[in-house]
Motif scaffolding. Structure first.
Motif, PDB file in Angstrom:
ATOM      1  N   LYS A   1       2.356  -9.831   1.648  1.00  0.00           N
ATOM      2  CA  LYS A   1       2.983  -9.001   1.317  1.00  0.00           C
ATOM      3  C   LYS A   1       4.587 -10.092   1.899  1.00  0.00           C
ATOM      4  O   LYS A   1       5.372  -9.513   0.914  1.00  0.00           O
ATOM      5  CB  LYS A   1       3.341  -7.512   1.838  1.00  0.00           C
ATOM      6  CG  LYS A   1       2.121  -6.762   1.614  1.00  0.00           C
ATOM      7  CD  LYS A   1       2.387  -6.378   0.586  1.00  0.00           C
ATOM      8  CE  LYS A   1       1.099  -5.121   0.164  1.00  0.00           C
ATOM      9  NZ  LYS A   1       1.713  -4.332  -0.985  1.00  0.00           N
TER      10      LYS A   1
ATOM     11  N   LEU B   1      -2.087  -8.859   6.211  1.00  0.00           N
ATOM     12  CA  LEU B   1      -1.162  -7.525   5.328  1.00  0.00           C
ATOM     13  C   LEU B   1       0.118  -8.239   5.188  1.00  0.00           C
ATOM     14  O   LEU B   1       0.960  -8.396   3.832  1.00  0.00           O
ATOM     15  CB  LEU B   1      -1.348  -5.984   5.190  1.00  0.00           C
ATOM     16  CG  LEU B   1      -0.937  -5.083   4.810  1.00  0.00           C
ATOM     17  CD1 LEU B   1      -0.890  -5.022   3.364  1.00  0.00           C
ATOM     18  CD2 LEU B   1      -0.533  -4.051   5.625  1.00  0.00           C
TER      19      LEU B   1
ATOM     20  N   GLU C   1       1.524  -0.655   2.557  1.00  0.00           N
ATOM     21  CA  GLU C   1       1.501  -1.302   1.258  1.00  0.00           C
ATOM     22  C   GLU C   1       1.615  -0.239  -0.113  1.00  0.00           C
ATOM     23  O   GLU C   1       2.262  -0.384  -1.087  1.00  0.00           O
ATOM     24  CB  GLU C   1      -0.248  -0.592   0.629  1.00  0.00           C
ATOM     25  CG  GLU C   1      -1.412  -1.853   1.629  1.00  0.00           C
ATOM     26  CD  GLU C   1      -2.007  -1.432   2.007  1.00  0.00           C
ATOM     27  OE1 GLU C   1      -2.403  -0.206   1.643  1.00  0.00           O
ATOM     28  OE2 GLU C   1      -3.305  -2.233   1.790  1.00  0.00           O
TER      29      GLU C   1
END
Length: 512
Positions: free
Chosen positions: A425, A421, A508
């Motif tokens: 990102k 993640l 997120e």
């Protein structure tokens, strides 16, 4: 009847008369639900709550038998846990006795078991009043002994238990709680089911357990951001009451060995002696292993020999396991000074597992740092604004930790689950160490051992102040912080890496 039937099926491989030829005490037990794997640690000796010094392997049904020669009253403690249940049984053991127990344990819920009332069924072998026949009888005294400290544990529970904002009634409340729990003991003494020695041991345990709970609650009001009392009048009153708890229930040679698991209370007592000068107590906030070293050293003068050995052994195990300030030389000296304990389970643990682990960490000093671990000059970074500018406007996930903070280091075991993640990102991982002393070498060794990819630096005093500012003076460790590419702090107390998907969801939602 079910319990009696289970009792009959305990491991009676040898009859009591055969054992009695060589041993005057027999302890037989069953762990219901034992999975058949692994040894179980237990202790039997003059110090209550002592570190496990012996190992035993139950049979496939969880049955076992322990025999021993006991010359005077001693203390037995056995602990076993698997993924589902936690078992803890403690006995006050007298010569020429046989003890039997069945433990169904406590169900482990959400990784914890504290706060669930539990006591095993304990039986002792007794003779009939008229015919002299021997029979197993439910031992209410031993069962109650196991229930003495069977309440919720932890600072939060202690805070709920005591009304600290009414300091004047705290000592009366302490007496009331102790007297209330002594009621069933008084009844057992009056009925002859326990004798005066057993009663006095239980009474001491009740008194000191409640003293520990009150002292812990008061102490947390001095330092813990959640429980700190800002009212200066109440706070001053608490500093007067805190010493009275220890004056009423001191740690001394006459009582310390009789009280189960006195480590935490003794820790607080030693700190209290260090901070209590000329009749005045001033709380001194301590962080880092080195800060406690001189305090714990005083245990040699304060505690009786056997109890001090147990106390020092406990701290040696914890310090080595947590990679604190102990070194290979320190451990080797400890083992040499305590050669009489070399066969104990704890000392074997230190020598066989913890010493090699410390040696491995010391060898890391000479290994190269992984290229993915990058270092910033902490002396020149005074604020989060400077940090964001230095890293060229990238979104940041910041882990604030310290070499002294064991929960902080536990988070490193969960960082790998975030790597994908973080990469997707475009997030930069930054580890900021908040140190209280010069632990530079340990800091680098931990980074090497854990392979912590990202940027690292040790916060200077100005950065520490900025960290306190953004946390609204509620700084705790570990703390995760999420910052966007423009340097805005999106979350100053994000979920921890160990919180499953909570941190993932926050990232997120906040980092688009």
């Amino acid at each position: 009847m079910k319990k009696v039937a289970q009792l009959i099926t305990l491991a009676f491989a040898f009859c009591f008369q055969v054992y009695a030829q060589k041993h005057n005490v027999v302890i037989e037990g069953r762990f219901v639900g034992y999975d058949g794997n692994g040894k179980v640690g237990y202790s039997l000796g003059a110090v209550a709550g002592a570190f496990a010094s012996n190992m035993i392997t139950p049979d496939s049904l969880g049955n076992f038998v322990i025999t021993a020669n006991v010359k005077k009253t001693e203390f037995f403690r056995i602990l076993y846990s698997d993924n589902n249940r936690y078992h803890l049984v403690e006995l006050i053991v007298r010569p020429n006795n046989r003890y039997s127990f069945i433990s169904e344990g406590i169900e482990i819920i959400d990784g914890t078991w504290w706060g669930y009332p539990n006591s095993p069924d304990i039986y002792s072998l007794q003779s009939g009043q008229s015919d002299g026949m021997m029979f197993n009888k439910l031992d209410k005294g031993q069962i109650y002994y196991n229930l003495i400290d069977n309440e919720s544990h932890g600072i939060l529970s202690y805070q709920d238990e005591w009304g600290l904002k009414q300091p004047d009634v705290l000592l009366d409340s302490l007496d009331e709680k102790i007297n209330r729990q002594l009621i069933p003991l008084n009844e057992l003494l009056a009925s002859g089911e326990i004798d005066s020695e057993f009663y006095e041991i239980c009474k001491l345990n009740v008194q000191y357990k409640y003293a520990e709970r009150l002292a812990t609650a008061i102490r947390s009001a001095f330092w813990h951001h959640k429980f700190k009392i800002n009212d200066s009048i109440i706070s001053k009153q608490l500093t007067h009451i805190y010493p009275k708890v220890f004056e009423k229930y001191p740690v001394n040679a006459e009582t310390i060995g009789l009280i189960d698991n006195m480590i935490e209370y003794t820790d607080m007592y030693l700190e209290f002696l260090e901070d209590y000068k000329d009749g005045v107590y001033i709380y001194k906030k301590r962080k880092g292993n080195k800060a406690f070293k001189d305090v714990y050293a005083k245990s040699t003068q304060l505690l009786p020999g056997k109890v001090n050995k147990h106390f020092q052994q406990y701290h040696m195990v914890c310090n080595a396991a947590n990679l604190g300030t102990v070194t290979k030389a320190h451990i080797e000296k400890y083992l040499a000074d305590n050669d009489d304990m070399k066969d104990s389970y704890a000392n074997q643990l230190i020598e066989d597992i913890l010493l090699p682990r410390v040696e491995e960490y010391e060898r890391l000093e000479y290994m190269e740092m992984p290229p993915e671990c990058l270092f910033l000059d902490g002396d020149s970074i005074d604020s989060f604004t400077q940090l964001s500018q230095l890293l060229k406007g990238k979104p940041l996930l910041i882990d604030c930790w310290g070499t002294w903070c064991i929960p902080c280091r536990a988070q490193f075991n969960h960082i790998d689950s975030l790597k994908q993640l973080i990469k997707e990102k475009g997030i930069t991982m930054v580890y900021i160490a908040y140190e209280y002393s010069d632990n530079g070498q340990l800091w680098e060794s931990i980074i090497k051992a854990k392979g912590l990819e990202g940027y690292h630096f040790i916060a200077n005093d100005k950065f520490k102040e900025d960290l306190k500012r953004i946390s609204a003076n509620n700084l705790s460790f570990p703390t995760f912080i999420i910052i966007d590419s423009e340097g805005r702090i999106l979350e100053n107390r994000a979920a921890l890496a160990s919180d499953g998907n909570k941190l993932v969801k926050q990232i997120e939602q906040l980092i688009q």
